[in-house]
Design an enzyme around this catalytic site. Structure first.
Site, PDB file in Angstrom:
ATOM      1  CB  THR A  68     -18.284   6.382 -14.924  1.00 52.94           C
ATOM      2  OG1 THR A  68     -17.571   7.516 -14.406  1.00 52.94           O
ATOM      3  CG2 THR A  68     -19.251   6.832 -16.011  1.00 52.94           C
ATOM      4  CG  HIS A  97      -0.790  -7.148  -8.777  1.00 56.15           C
ATOM      5  ND1 HIS A  97      -0.699  -7.507 -10.094  1.00 56.15           N
ATOM      6  CD2 HIS A  97      -0.683  -8.303  -8.061  1.00 56.15           C
ATOM      7  CE1 HIS A  97      -0.531  -8.832 -10.180  1.00 56.15           C
ATOM      8  NE2 HIS A  97      -0.532  -9.332  -8.959  1.00 56.15           N
ATOM      9  CB  CYS A 119     -19.471   9.194  -9.188  1.00 50.36           C
ATOM     10  SG  CYS A 119     -18.077   8.650 -10.191  1.00 50.36           S
ATOM     11  CG  HIS A 135       2.893  -6.398  -6.501  1.00 44.63           C
ATOM     12  ND1 HIS A 135       2.782  -6.197  -7.861  1.00 44.63           N
ATOM     13  CD2 HIS A 135       2.745  -7.721  -6.279  1.00 44.63           C
ATOM     14  CE1 HIS A 135       2.568  -7.366  -8.443  1.00 44.63           C
ATOM     15  NE2 HIS A 135       2.539  -8.306  -7.504  1.00 44.63           N
ATOM     16  CG  ASP A 160     -22.031  11.446  -8.033  1.00 46.49           C
ATOM     17  OD1 ASP A 160     -22.586  10.334  -7.838  1.00 46.49           O
ATOM     18  OD2 ASP A 160     -21.623  11.809  -9.152  1.00 46.49           O
TER      19      ASP A 160
END
Ligand code: URA
Length: 361
Positions: free
Chosen positions: A67, A98, A65, A133, A8
């Protein structure tokens, strides 16, 4: 490897650095923008990158973005995406080892921004560990499937009969040899024919048993046209014909251009009375959806109505494409898999159905 990347406005500058990093590592960036630094909505760019990953345009994705949180929330709404917010070397490694994360999200306004290029390098270089996994990844996928509810869509039928699922499991395994593979495809096709014909109207007829006169039920009207997309659809169509001998068979020859993945028609021979029959179109793999869309175009030109598509394994992107182009058709599949890879193969899928049916590889 091709890496789709988007951001963004907050991630605009860091995205450019990450594109340079991708190139310096010998990979190819597919830049999804934005191409100006003005304010935009991150879900729009998460959607572009997520689509690239699920439809096989790119093998992995990167989203930036402020965060990284909004991007990961948005991308994870797309079936087949496992977007991980990465903020240090451990999370970069473990999200691959994982979680088999296929999108890395990073926050441009967090301390991890300074080390984002190194985190990307680690993330790209780290392999999935498989084993236990894989089982957990499947559980994530089935959560997505149950919440999304393909079955909730009136014209998508995921046939979950245990016999079909058992045979599909054998079909997927790479050790399954050509002869056995072909038998399994035939058996699954017969079992799916049972589902597809569930709602066929019946009419009553008078019959004589060795004991007395009675009434029996037969399928009303003209029967089916079973149309195989060559060549992989052939084994399914012939098997269905064995249990529906009144059907007429048609063939449509289409191949996927390996570069563009678009379908090219090279043959078509349909029953003369296609317009009066219910058409069952068969192809074991519904991948990009391009081939099946094109085959339905051909059928509709011949007057077909009420087309039912029968595939064994499908990808969400293919189902979407078929329903967007032909919302009137019904789709029957034994599985909706995760996504396509960058060669247009379904993941996990079963490989090249034609080659496995006919031993050509
Ligand atoms: N065709 C195949 O045979 N396999 C796939 O996974 C996709 C298309």
């Amino acid at each position: 490897m091709k890496i789709s990347i988007g951001s963004d406005h907050a991630g605009f500058e860091l995205r450019k650095k990450l594109i340079d990093k991708i190139a310096s590592l010998g990979h190819e960036a597919v830049d999804r923008g934005p191409f100006a630094s003005s304010s935009v909505d991150y879900p729009d760019f998460a959607a572009l990158v997520a689509e690239d990953v699920v439809n096989g345009t790119a093998e992995r994705g990167v989203l930036v973005c402020g965060t990284g949180i909004g991007m990961s929330m948005a991308a994870n709404k797309v079936r087949g995406i496992r977007a991980a917010l990465v903020y240090d070397t451990e999370t970069a490694k473990l999200s691959r080892q994982h979680n088999d994360a296929n999108i890395m999200c990073v926050g441009a306004r967090t301390p991890s921004a300074a080390i984002a290029p190194q985190l990307l390098e680690t993330w790209l270089a780290t392999e999935f560990e498989e084993g236990r996994h894989r089982r957990r990844i499947h559980k994530i996928d089935s959560l997505a499937a149950s919440m999304e509810g393909w079955e909730g869509m009136p014209n998508v039928h995921v046939v979950k009969h245990p016999l079909i699922q058992h045979k599909l499991c054998l079909l997927r395994q790479k050790e399954t040899e050509t002869r056995h593979f072909r038998d399994l495809v035939s058996e699954i096709a017969k079992l799916m024919a049972y589902e597809v014909t569930r709602d066929v109207p019946l009419s009553e007829v008078d019959i004589e048993t060795p004991i007395c006169s009675t009434k029996g039920k037969v399928m009303a009207g003209k029967h089916f046209g079973i149309v195989a997309i060559l060549r992989a659809g052939l084994a399914m169509a012939e098997s269905m014909l064995e249990i529906m001998p009144g059907a007429r068979m048609g063939h449509i020859g289409l191949y996927r251009d390996p570069q563009t993945l678009t379908p090219v028609q090279y043959y078509s021979k349909l029953p003369k009375d296609t317009a009066e029959r219910s058409v069952i179109l068969v192809d074991p793999m519904l991948a990009t959806g391009g081939t099946i869309v094109k085959a339905i175009d051909v059928l509709k030109e011949a007057g077909a109505k009420g087309v039912k598509v029968v595939s064994i394994v499908s990808a969400p992107v293919g189902i979407k494409k078929v329903l967007e182009a032909h919302p009137d058709v019904e789709i029957f599949v034994a599985a909706v898999d995760e996504r396509l890879n960058d060669h247009g193969y379904i993941v996990p899928g079963l490989g090249d159905a034609g080659d496995r049916l006919y031993g050509t590889k």
